[in-house]
Design a protein around this motif. Structure first.
Motif, short mmCIF file in Angstrom:
data_model
loop_
_atom_site.label_atom_id
_atom_site.label_comp_id
_atom_site.label_asym_id
_atom_site.label_seq_id
_atom_site.Cartn_x
_atom_site.Cartn_y
_atom_site.Cartn_z
N LEU A 161 0.83 -1.21 0.00
CA LEU A 161 0.00 0.00 0.00
C LEU A 161 0.87 1.26 0.00
N ILE A 162 1.95 1.23 0.80
CA ILE A 162 2.85 2.38 0.84
C ILE A 162 3.43 2.63 -0.55
N GLY A 163 3.88 1.55 -1.20
CA GLY A 163 4.45 1.69 -2.54
C GLY A 163 3.43 2.22 -3.54
N LEU A 164 2.19 1.74 -3.46
CA LEU A 164 1.16 2.20 -4.40
C LEU A 164 0.77 3.65 -4.14
N ILE A 165 0.74 4.03 -2.86
CA ILE A 165 0.43 5.43 -2.54
C ILE A 165 1.50 6.36 -3.11
N ASN A 166 2.76 5.98 -2.91
CA ASN A 166 3.86 6.79 -3.45
C ASN A 166 3.82 6.79 -4.98
N LEU A 167 3.44 5.65 -5.54
CA LEU A 167 3.36 5.56 -7.00
C LEU A 167 2.31 6.52 -7.55
N LEU A 168 1.12 6.53 -6.93
CA LEU A 168 0.05 7.41 -7.40
C LEU A 168 0.36 8.88 -7.13
N ARG A 169 1.06 9.13 -6.00
CA ARG A 169 1.40 10.51 -5.67
C ARG A 169 2.38 11.10 -6.67
N ASP A 170 3.32 10.28 -7.14
CA ASP A 170 4.36 10.75 -8.07
C ASP A 170 4.11 10.23 -9.48
N LEU A 171 2.85 10.08 -9.81
CA LEU A 171 2.52 9.51 -11.12
C LEU A 171 3.00 10.37 -12.27
N ASP A 172 3.15 11.69 -12.02
CA ASP A 172 3.61 12.58 -13.08
C ASP A 172 5.12 12.48 -13.30
N ASP A 173 5.81 11.72 -12.42
CA ASP A 173 7.26 11.53 -12.57
C ASP A 173 7.52 10.10 -13.01
N PRO A 174 7.74 9.85 -14.28
CA PRO A 174 7.92 8.48 -14.77
C PRO A 174 9.09 7.75 -14.09
#
Length: 262
Positions: A161-174
Motif C-alpha cells: 500500500l505504501i508503494g502504491l500510494i507513493n506511486l500514485l502521488r508521483d505519477l507525473d514523474d515516470p
C-alpha cells in the motif's frame, strides 16, 4: 542438531535465489525499505500482542526445532519396567533408591509420589495437571510463531500500500514509478517468504516436538499408576507398548525377544 530444519531453510532459500538469478539479478530483490517494513513491523506487532518475557522465552523454545535431543519412548518403557521389577521384588519403598538414577524429572517426581504413599487418583491428577500446563506452555510458543506467520504477509501488504500510494502521488514523474512499484511488490515477497519458509514451518515443527514429549509423559503416567497398582511387569510392558506406533512397537518386541534369548 536437527539437520532437517536447517537443510529445509537453506535449501528453500537456495531455490528462491536460484529462481531469481535464473532470469534476473539478486541485487534487485534486496531493498532496505521493504525489509524494514516487514521485519520491523512483524517484530513490533509481536511485542504488542505478547509480553516481552514470553517473546524471549519463545526464542529459547524455537531452539527445540533445531535440536534433535529426542528421548526414545522405548527407553522410557524399559526404565518403567525396571522400576516395576524393583517394586515387585522389594516393594514400593525400594523405588526411592531406584529413582535417584532417573534423569527425567517428571518420572522421578511420579516415583516419589508413589513412594510417599499418595492416593493413586491424586497421583494421576497431579501428573496430568503438570502435563496440561506443559502442553499449554508449548502452545504459547507455537501460537506466537503462528501469529508472526500471519503478521509477516500482512505487513507485506502494508508495504504494498505504501508503494502504491507513493506511486500514485508521483505519477507525473515516470522515473519514480519503478522504485515505488518495487517497494510495493518486494514487501509482499518478503512477508510471504518469511511466513511460509520460517515462521509457519517452525510452529509446525514445535507442535511435532510437543506431541512427542506429551506422548512420552503419558507413557510415564500410565506406567507409574500401573506400578502403584501392583500389576505384573510383563502386563505393564504390553500396556505401554500400545502407545507406540506399529513399526516402533515391532522393533521393541524384536529387541525384547533377542534379550530374552540372550
Amino acid at each position: 542438531m536437527d539437520i532437517a530444519t536447517i537443510i529445509g531453510i537453506i535449501v528453500g532459500l537456495g531455490f528462491v535465489v536460484m529462481g531469481i538469478t535464473a532470469d534476473g539479478d539478486i541485487a534487485g530483490f534486496l531493498q532496505l525499505s521493504s525489509m524494514l517494513i516487514v521485519f520491523g513491523g512483524t517484530f513490533s506487532a509481536t511485542l504488542v500482542a505478547y509480553p516481552l518475557q514470553q517473546v524471549l522465552d519463545t526464542i529459547k523454545i524455537v531452539s527445540k526445532a533445531f535440536s534433535n535431543n529426542k528421548v526414545d519412548p522405548g527407553s522410557i518403557i524399559k526404565s518403567i519396567i525396571e522400576l516395576a521389577n524393583v517394586a515387585r521384588k522389594e516393594g514400593l519403598l525400594a523405588l526411592e533408591e531406584a529413582a535417584e538414577g532417573i534423569n527425567e524429572d517428571f518420572l522421578q517426581k511420579g516415583v516419589m509420589l508413589i513412594v510417599d504413599g499418595t492416593d493413586p487418583e491424586l497421583v494421576r491428577n497431579l501428573l496430568e495437571t503438570e502435563l496440561a500446563f506443559i502442553e499449554e506452555r508449548h502452545q504459547g510458543g507455537q501460537g506466537l510463531l503462528e501469529m508472526m506467520g500471519a503478521l509477516a504477509p500482512a505487513f507485506g501488504m502494508v508495504g504494498t500500500l505504501i508503494g502504491l500510494i507513493n506511486l500514485l502521488r508521483d505519477l507525473d514523474d515516470p522515473a519514480s514509478i519503478g522504485p515505488n512499484m518495487s517497494v510495493a511488490l518486494l514487501t509482499t515477497f518478503y512477508g510471504a517468504l518469511m511466513a511460509n519458509l520460517i515462521f509457519i514451518p517452525l510452529a509446525n515443527k514445535l507442535k511435532l516436538r510437543s506431541r512427542e514429549e506429551i506422548l512420552r509423559k503419558e507413557i510415564m503416567v500410565e506406567g507409574l499408576l500401573s506400578i502403584q497398582a501392583g500389576e505384573n511387569p510383563r502386563i505393564i510392558e504390553e500396556k505401554l507398548k500400545a502407545f507406540l506406533p506399529p513399526k516402533l512397537r515391532q522393533s521393541e518386541e524384536e529387541e525384547s525377544r533377542e534379550s530374552e534369548e540372550a
